[in-house]
Design an enzyme around this catalytic site. Structure first.
Site, PDB file in Angstrom:
ATOM      1  N   GLU A 181      -9.782 -18.435 -32.213  1.00 28.19           N
ATOM      2  CA  GLU A 181      -9.497 -19.230 -30.753  1.00 28.19           C
ATOM      3  C   GLU A 181     -10.978 -19.040 -29.892  1.00 28.19           C
ATOM      4  O   GLU A 181     -11.576 -20.165 -29.504  1.00 28.19           O
ATOM      5  CB  GLU A 181      -8.421 -19.184 -29.949  1.00 28.19           C
TER       6      GLU A 181
ATOM      7  N   ASP B 181      -8.171 -22.402 -27.327  1.00 29.79           N
ATOM      8  CA  ASP B 181      -6.730 -22.911 -27.603  1.00 29.79           C
ATOM      9  C   ASP B 181      -6.967 -24.649 -27.425  1.00 29.79           C
ATOM     10  O   ASP B 181      -6.358 -25.112 -27.973  1.00 29.79           O
ATOM     11  CB  ASP B 181      -5.743 -22.090 -26.861  1.00 29.79           C
TER      12      ASP B 181
END
Length: 231
Positions: free
Chosen positions: A124, A52
């Site tokens: 992610e 992220d």
């Protein structure tokens, strides 16, 4: 293990990658429900956390360099459209990512291979795996290639991924609107809990939604409210 290696190599080909340490890709595709049933198995939540951050940095850098005339607020809004659960989920669909995830039978039977949050988290985690395996430039190249179409559509305002922001903007066109997202109930065990959310504007319920995270349920509630308002 040999079968799993073959599966990982198939996905590696789809991603147009070649890992030095393919175990990183395996960890990126391992859900916590699978690890809970096995000893000494790593799962992808730590990679998701790192991925992220790498994604946020890369998209921020790309937008900063590409759109020199846009303000901080405009860049932030663009980034929020691009770096969100829905965009990550849509990217995962291109690779049929659900087929490659290690998860428990219970998670699979409750729709885990199609669950938005699980698939988005895996994307992610894959970004983090690339970053750890080959560094930032390799991760950036991967992100630019896979997110380029989303970036262009977001810039042209052709997509709505953040339904909460869109709902707020729509309601405020006709004056101030006080918006709340209330949890009406939840059900299921802790590891696969389902949340039900009502969206309220000026004390009136204008939409509802559910999801396997509060964030997902709120977005679905806002989406439903927009559909009702359009009708």
């Amino acid at each position: 293990m040999k079968y799993r290696y073959i599966i990982l190599k198939q996905l590696e080909y789809k991603l147009n990658l070649k890992f030095n340490n393919i175990e990183l890709l395996d960890i990126a595709l391992t859900h916590s429900s699978f690890a809970n049933q096995k000893k000494h198995v790593q799962f992808n939540e730590r990679l998701e956390f790192l991925g992220d951050s790498v994604l946020q940095l890369c998209i921020s850098e790309l937008l900063f360099k590409k759109y020199k005339d846009k303000s901080e607020g405009e860049l932030t809004k663009l980034r929020s459209l691009i770096v969100c659960e829905t965009s990550l989920y849509n990217i995962s669909l291109k690779w049929n990512l659900g087929e490659y995830i290690n998860m428990s039978k219970g998670e699979e039977l409750t729709g885990g291979r199609e669950r938005v949050s699980i698939l988005a988290d895996c994307v992610e985690a894959i970004i983090a795996a690339i970053y750890l395996d080959e560094g930032y430039e390799a991760a950036k190249k991967f992100i630019v290639y896979n997110f380029n179409n989303i970036i262009e559509k977001a810039e042209k305002n052709e997509i709505v991924f953040d339904y909460k922001t869109k709902l707020q903007e729509t309601l405020q066109e006709n004056g101030d609107a006080y918006i709340q997202y209330n949890l009406s109930k939840f059900e299921g065990p802790p590891h696969r809990r389902k949340f039900y959310i009502q969206v309220i504007a000026n004390k009136d319920v204008i939409g509802y939604g559910c999801g396997f995270s509060k964030k997902e349920a709120e977005q679905n509630a806002a989406k439903k409210a927009l559909e009702i308002l359009e009708d």
